[in-house]
Scaffold this motif. Structure first.
Motif, PDB file in Angstrom:
ATOM      1  N   LYS A  51       0.847  -1.198   0.000  1.00 11.46           N
ATOM      2  CA  LYS A  51       0.000   0.000   0.000  1.00 11.46           C
ATOM      3  C   LYS A  51       0.878   1.242   0.000  1.00 11.46           C
ATOM      4  CE  LYS A  51      -2.024  -1.087   3.810  1.00 11.46           C
ATOM      5  NZ  LYS A  51      -2.901  -1.056   5.018  1.00 11.46           N
ATOM      6  N   PRO A  52       0.375   2.363  -0.553  1.00 14.97           N
ATOM      7  CA  PRO A  52       1.155   3.603  -0.528  1.00 14.97           C
ATOM      8  C   PRO A  52       1.549   4.007   0.893  1.00 14.97           C
ATOM      9  CG  PRO A  52      -0.717   3.840  -2.012  1.00 14.97           C
ATOM     10  CD  PRO A  52      -0.903   2.535  -1.288  1.00 14.97           C
ATOM     11  N   LEU A  53       2.748   4.534   1.019  1.00 15.78           N
ATOM     12  CA  LEU A  53       3.237   5.034   2.303  1.00 15.78           C
ATOM     13  C   LEU A  53       2.698   6.437   2.583  1.00 15.78           C
ATOM     14  CD1 LEU A  53       5.243   3.233   3.878  1.00 15.78           C
ATOM     15  CD2 LEU A  53       7.025   4.876   3.296  1.00 15.78           C
ATOM     16  N   LEU A  54       2.452   7.189   1.495  1.00 13.23           N
ATOM     17  CA  LEU A  54       2.020   8.579   1.628  1.00 13.23           C
ATOM     18  C   LEU A  54       0.513   8.699   1.438  1.00 13.23           C
ATOM     19  CD1 LEU A  54       4.803  10.300  -0.519  1.00 13.23           C
ATOM     20  CD2 LEU A  54       4.790   9.906   1.955  1.00 13.23           C
ATOM     21  N   TRP A  55      -0.093   9.586   2.216  1.00 13.80           N
ATOM     22  CA  TRP A  55      -1.526   9.881   2.068  1.00 13.80           C
ATOM     23  C   TRP A  55      -1.702  11.040   1.103  1.00 13.80           C
ATOM     24  CZ3 TRP A  55      -4.347  14.364   3.193  1.00 13.80           C
ATOM     25  CH2 TRP A  55      -5.746  14.223   3.129  1.00 13.80           C
ATOM     26  N   LEU A  56      -2.703  10.936   0.236  1.00 16.65           N
ATOM     27  CA  LEU A  56      -3.055  12.001  -0.701  1.00 16.65           C
ATOM     28  C   LEU A  56      -4.562  12.182  -0.671  1.00 16.65           C
ATOM     29  CD1 LEU A  56      -2.178  13.932  -3.071  1.00 16.65           C
ATOM     30  CD2 LEU A  56      -2.705  12.013  -4.601  1.00 16.65           C
ATOM     31  N   SER A  57      -5.013  13.411  -0.489  1.00 16.79           N
ATOM     32  CA  SER A  57      -6.445  13.681  -0.495  1.00 16.79           C
ATOM     33  C   SER A  57      -7.043  13.382  -1.871  1.00 16.79           C
ATOM     34  CB  SER A  57      -6.708  15.147  -0.138  1.00 16.79           C
ATOM     35  OG  SER A  57      -8.079  15.453  -0.308  1.00 16.79           O
ATOM     36  N   THR A 112       5.578  15.656   5.694  1.00 15.07           N
ATOM     37  CA  THR A 112       5.133  14.360   5.171  1.00 15.07           C
ATOM     38  C   THR A 112       3.813  13.892   5.785  1.00 15.07           C
ATOM     39  OG1 THR A 112       7.475  13.821   4.938  1.00 15.07           O
ATOM     40  CG2 THR A 112       5.904  12.014   4.700  1.00 15.07           C
ATOM     41  N   TYR A 113       2.853  13.586   4.904  1.00 16.76           N
ATOM     42  CA  TYR A 113       1.567  12.993   5.299  1.00 16.76           C
ATOM     43  C   TYR A 113       1.689  11.471   5.148  1.00 16.76           C
ATOM     44  CZ  TYR A 113      -0.916  17.529   4.655  1.00 16.76           C
ATOM     45  OH  TYR A 113      -1.366  18.832   4.724  1.00 16.76           O
ATOM     46  N   PHE A 114       1.603  10.743   6.244  1.00 17.88           N
ATOM     47  CA  PHE A 114       1.687   9.279   6.193  1.00 17.88           C
ATOM     48  C   PHE A 114       0.294   8.670   6.170  1.00 17.88           C
ATOM     49  CE2 PHE A 114       5.814  10.411   7.982  1.00 17.88           C
ATOM     50  CZ  PHE A 114       6.650   9.643   7.193  1.00 17.88           C
ATOM     51  N   SER A 115       0.102   7.713   5.274  1.00 15.31           N
ATOM     52  CA  SER A 115      -1.167   6.994   5.174  1.00 15.31           C
ATOM     53  C   SER A 115      -1.241   5.949   6.294  1.00 15.31           C
ATOM     54  CB  SER A 115      -1.260   6.307   3.810  1.00 15.31           C
ATOM     55  OG  SER A 115      -2.477   5.622   3.687  1.00 15.31           O
ATOM     56  N   ILE A 116      -2.384   5.922   6.991  1.00 14.17           N
ATOM     57  CA  ILE A 116      -2.550   4.991   8.120  1.00 14.17           C
ATOM     58  C   ILE A 116      -3.876   4.241   7.978  1.00 14.17           C
ATOM     59  CG2 ILE A 116      -1.107   6.313   9.712  1.00 14.17           C
ATOM     60  CD1 ILE A 116      -3.675   7.575  10.855  1.00 14.17           C
ATOM     61  N   SER A 117      -4.024   3.165   8.738  1.00  8.03           N
ATOM     62  CA  SER A 117      -5.258   2.379   8.683  1.00  8.03           C
ATOM     63  C   SER A 117      -6.407   3.150   9.330  1.00  8.03           C
ATOM     64  CB  SER A 117      -5.065   1.033   9.373  1.00  8.03           C
ATOM     65  OG  SER A 117      -4.630   1.219  10.714  1.00  8.03           O
ATOM     66  N   HIS A 118      -6.148   3.737  10.509  1.00  5.39           N
ATOM     67  CA  HIS A 118      -7.130   4.583  11.209  1.00  5.39           C
ATOM     68  C   HIS A 118      -6.390   5.301  12.334  1.00  5.39           C
ATOM     69  CE1 HIS A 118     -10.603   5.845  13.637  1.00  5.39           C
ATOM     70  NE2 HIS A 118     -11.272   5.781  12.504  1.00  5.39           N
TER      71      HIS A 118
END
Length: 268
Positions: A32-38, A145-151
């Motif tokens: 899964k991507p490491l970075l979060w993107l809106s 850096t915006y990190f993508s997380i599960s919740h």
């Protein structure tokens, strides 16, 4: 639509916009991507992308009231200098921004700002500032850096225990006790940081190692502020945590003429 560079190798993939030298996608192969993107981020000229890794430079936050918030680099057009295929698993992209009539009107110094991005099984970012002027200048900066997380309820940040920090919401100087968990809005500038930071999620651990800085910002806007933010769904605060490699407040950088400074972050 803004122009971007797309990287694919045997280890990972990435996308980097020329505007702001903004990395807005990084994922290791089959992960899964490491970075979060809106999903509703603007990809328009002159508008900062919401998510990924915005570059805050030469001012981070509102330290300089003459500049836009977080400086002008994140909406400036960088020049693509090179893409180097180091080997089948490693690709290097170099982007550069130099002073111009527009930047000199905002900030009266001549400079070169280079971002070297190395895409492999790690994401390495090296932001080098060179003073091309005849006078010394100071900068504050961040790789935001915006990190993508599960919740948001599933994550904790380790590695900042006993570190002093400024709570930007209350303007208090405090000391961290234990891991950071998120149950409300968090906006903190940690100082004296010299260890690896871990973002522990329920199904993976992200490691962040910085060089050229001793300050780290940890941020999540939570519910009310999240609703007021542009290019972001109301519930998006559940999906990301920002851990920002920074030179902030007392950790500013003073660069003499013809000298350079590099802020480096390695994420894995």
């Amino acid at each position: 639509m803004i122009d971007f560079i797309e990287v694919h190798n045997n280890s990972a993939s990435a996308k980097i916009a020329l505007q702001g030298a903004h990395i807005f996608h990084y994922a290791r192969k089959d992960e899964k991507p490491l970075l979060w993107l809106s999903e509703i981020s603007d990809f328009e000229v002159g508008k900062a992308i919401r998510g990924g890794v915005p570059i805050c430079w030469p001012s981070f936050g509102m330290n300089n009231s003459d500049l836009p918030q977080h400086g002008f680099a994140r909406t400036s057009e960088f020049k693509h200098l090179a893409t180097n295929e180091i080997d089948a698993n490693t690709t290097e992209v170099i982007l550069v921004l130099k002073h111009s009539k527009e930047t000199l009107a905002l900030w009266p110094y001549k400079f070169e700002l280079e971002l070297k991005v190395t895409v492999s099984d790690k994401l390495t970012m090296e932001l080098r500032t060179t003073n091309l002027d005849e006078k010394t200048f100071k900068i504050t900066q961040a790789l935001h850096t915006y990190f993508s997380i599960s919740h948001i309820s599933d994550v904790r940040v380790k590695g900042l225990d006993k570190k002093p920090y400024l709570d930007a919401l209350t303007n208090e100087q405090l000391t961290q006790n234990g891991d950071i968990v998120f149950e409300k809005e968090v906006d903190r500038v940690y100082q004296e940081v010299n260890e690896q930071i871990l973002l522990k999620d329920k199904d993976r651990t992200i490691r962040i190692k910085n060089e050229g800085s001793s300050s780290v910002v940890v941020w999540n806007p939570w519910i009310e502020k999240g609703k007021r933010m542009s290019a972001m769904r109301d519930e998006a605060y559940n999906d990301f945590v920002c851990i920002e490699s920074a030179n902030a407040f007392d950790d500013f950088v003073e660069i003499k003429p013809k000298n350079s400074h590099t802020l480096k972050a390695v994420i894995s």
